[in-house]
Design an enzyme around this catalytic site. Structure first.
Site, PDB file in Angstrom:
ATOM      1  N   ARG A 101       1.009  -1.575  -0.035  1.00 45.83           N
ATOM      2  CA  ARG A 101      -0.034  -0.152   0.492  1.00 45.83           C
ATOM      3  C   ARG A 101       0.633   1.545  -0.242  1.00 45.83           C
ATOM      4  NH1 ARG A 101      -5.406   1.230   3.810  1.00 45.83           N
ATOM      5  NH2 ARG A 101      -6.316  -0.067   1.994  1.00 45.83           N
ATOM      6  N   HIS A 128      -7.753   1.256  -6.081  1.00 46.06           N
ATOM      7  CA  HIS A 128      -7.459  -0.266  -5.022  1.00 46.06           C
ATOM      8  C   HIS A 128      -9.093  -1.839  -5.371  1.00 46.06           C
ATOM      9  CE1 HIS A 128      -8.013  -0.834  -1.393  1.00 46.06           C
ATOM     10  NE2 HIS A 128      -8.522  -0.327  -0.446  1.00 46.06           N
ATOM     11  N   GLN A 131     -11.261  -3.563  -2.976  1.00 50.07           N
ATOM     12  CA  GLN A 131     -11.683  -3.110  -2.627  1.00 50.07           C
ATOM     13  C   GLN A 131     -12.710  -3.857  -3.659  1.00 50.07           C
ATOM     14  OE1 GLN A 131     -12.821  -1.680   0.196  1.00 50.07           O
ATOM     15  NE2 GLN A 131     -14.420  -1.867  -0.224  1.00 50.07           N
ATOM     16  N   ASP A 213     -17.466   7.728  -1.645  1.00 49.31           N
ATOM     17  CA  ASP A 213     -15.723   7.348  -0.759  1.00 49.31           C
ATOM     18  C   ASP A 213     -15.325   8.795  -0.203  1.00 49.31           C
ATOM     19  OD1 ASP A 213     -13.387   6.863  -0.017  1.00 49.31           O
ATOM     20  OD2 ASP A 213     -12.460   6.965  -1.963  1.00 49.31           O
ATOM     21  N   CYS A 254     -16.496   2.337   0.774  1.00 49.75           N
ATOM     22  CA  CYS A 254     -15.019   1.496   0.757  1.00 49.75           C
ATOM     23  C   CYS A 254     -15.376   1.703   2.847  1.00 49.75           C
ATOM     24  CB  CYS A 254     -13.922   1.437  -0.300  1.00 49.75           C
ATOM     25  SG  CYS A 254     -13.380   3.342   0.068  1.00 49.75           S
ATOM     26  N   ARG A 282     -14.182  -8.607   2.040  1.00 55.71           N
ATOM     27  CA  ARG A 282     -12.514  -8.317   1.862  1.00 55.71           C
ATOM     28  C   ARG A 282     -12.207  -9.094   2.557  1.00 55.71           C
ATOM     29  NH1 ARG A 282     -10.397  -2.768   1.678  1.00 55.71           N
ATOM     30  NH2 ARG A 282      -8.705  -4.717   0.463  1.00 55.71           N
TER      31      ARG A 282
HETATM   32  N1   CP Z   1     -11.067   0.217   2.785  1.00 50.25           N
HETATM   33  C1   CP Z   1     -10.304  -0.100   3.090  1.00 50.25           C
HETATM   34  O1   CP Z   1      -8.967  -0.169   2.283  1.00 50.25           O
HETATM   35  O2   CP Z   1      -9.626  -0.019   3.938  1.00 50.25           O
HETATM   36  P1   CP Z   1      -8.509   0.433   5.104  1.00 50.25           P
HETATM   37  O3   CP Z   1      -8.213   1.737   4.733  1.00 50.25           O
HETATM   38  O4   CP Z   1      -8.918  -0.028   6.521  1.00 50.25           O
HETATM   39  O5   CP Z   1      -7.638  -1.109   4.551  1.00 50.25           O
HETATM   40  N1  NVA Z   2     -10.231   6.691  -0.625  1.00 47.87           N
HETATM   41  C1  NVA Z   2      -9.497   7.250   0.431  1.00 47.87           C
HETATM   42  C2  NVA Z   2      -9.744   5.142   0.313  1.00 47.87           C
HETATM   43  C3  NVA Z   2      -9.427   4.504   1.972  1.00 47.87           C
HETATM   44  C4  NVA Z   2      -9.075   3.137   1.659  1.00 47.87           C
HETATM   45  C5  NVA Z   2      -8.499   6.443   0.963  1.00 47.87           C
HETATM   46  O1  NVA Z   2      -7.478   6.594  -0.165  1.00 47.87           O
HETATM   47  O2  NVA Z   2      -7.790   7.576   1.963  1.00 47.87           O
END
Ligand code: CP
Ligand code: NVA
Length: 296
Positions: A101, A128, A131, A213, A254, A282
């Protein structure tokens, strides 16, 4: 077919459908015997916060008989300047797959190029995909096939929204993106299945699924004030949900969510919201992905 999962469309639709089917098998039988990933190890290298992705991958590996190790940048040599390619080479000698990530999609691509084991995108600026697997499974469970349906994306054109654009092309559904012009670059998607509008009501009318989101994704905190001002008219409210197909579109997010910003509490805690199923999925979808990448 890619050995990595960096974008949703790294896999073709048949493979993705197969993974969704396998996810349902894992949902029915969470701890298969013999454990298919016994002796396998997953490394998770996260430069940004996470609750769901991190814990879902950890539990998925444990329930399939494998193990995982979590590396935050401050606990690895990355923060002290070790090149990301070197980290990829070394981790590949120790583990069977890696979830990365990082805000930089370019760094993810460089990492995957250098790695000799499968690399999974655990969220980057470009998407993502994990997701989306969960979202597609959740829709299928509640409503059946998404092909031919209409999805309304309301708010910021975030990393998750970018994966929705790939999903619209893969599963052939209409994606209406309602966002302010200041946050909208029409060159991002010219596919006829993707419709851009400034008007959230136009996007929601007749939709089968409404998704949003956060307004301020990780890494964009310095732009928070401007984003909150621009996106204020884009909250998903009961009035917006009432415009949807037979007034019964599903609502997804998400997570993490901000009640009173991108979604009202009445919607996310209401009867059309499937966010807890979506979060649970997930786990099941990530098991199917791990099995595919590690054993195929
Ligand atoms: N939706 C998602 O990826 O959540 P986290 O940021 O908690 O992993
Ligand atoms: N768009 C959000 C998604 C988190 C899972 C972010 O990048 O913070």
């Amino acid at each position: 077919m890619s050995r990595h999962f960096l974008h949703l469309d790294d896999f073709d639709r048949a493979t993705l459908d197969h993974l969704l089917q396998r996810s349902l098998s894992f949902k029915d039988n969470p701890r298969p015997s013999p454990p298919p990933l016994a002796g396998r190890t997953l490394a998770m290298l996260f430069t940004q916060h996470s609750t769901r992705t991190r814990v879902a991958f950890f539990s998925a590996m444990a329930q399939l008989g494998g193990s995982s190790i979590f590396l935050a940048p401050e606990h690895s040599q990355l923060d002290r300047g070790e090149p990301i390619e070197d980290t990829a080479c070394v981790l590949s000698r120790f583990v069977d797959a890696i979830v990365l990530r990082t805000s930089s999609h370019e760094a993810l691509l460089r990492f995957a190029d250098a790695a000799t084991v499968p690399v999974i995108n655990g969220l980057s600026a470009a998407g993502h995909p994990c997701q989306l697997m969960a979202d597609m499974l959740t829709f299928r469970e509640h409503r059946g096939p998404i092909t031919g349906c209409t999805v309304a994306w309301i708010g910021d054109v975030s990393n998750v929204c970018r994966s929705y654009m790939e999903a619209a092309r893969l599963w052939d559904f209409e994606l209406r993106i309602a966002t302010p012009e200041e946050l909208w670059n029409p060159a991002q998607a010219t596919d006829p299945r993707i419709i851009w509008t400034k008007d959230p009501r136009q996007a929601a009318t007749g939709a089968h699924l409404v998704v949003t989101d956060v307004w301020v994704s990780m890494g964009l905190e310095q732009d928070a004030l401007r984003r909150r001002r621009l996106l204020a008219p884009y909250q998903v409210t009961p009035e917006l949900m009432a415009l949807t197909h037979e007034q019964e579109a599903l609502f997804m997010h998400c997570l993490p969510a901000h009640r009173g910003e991108e979604v009202s509490a009445a919607v996310i805690d209401g009867k059309r919201s499937v966010v807890w199923d979506e979060a649970e999925n997930r786990l099941h979808t990530q098991k199917a992905l791990l099995e595919h990448l590690l054993l195929a």
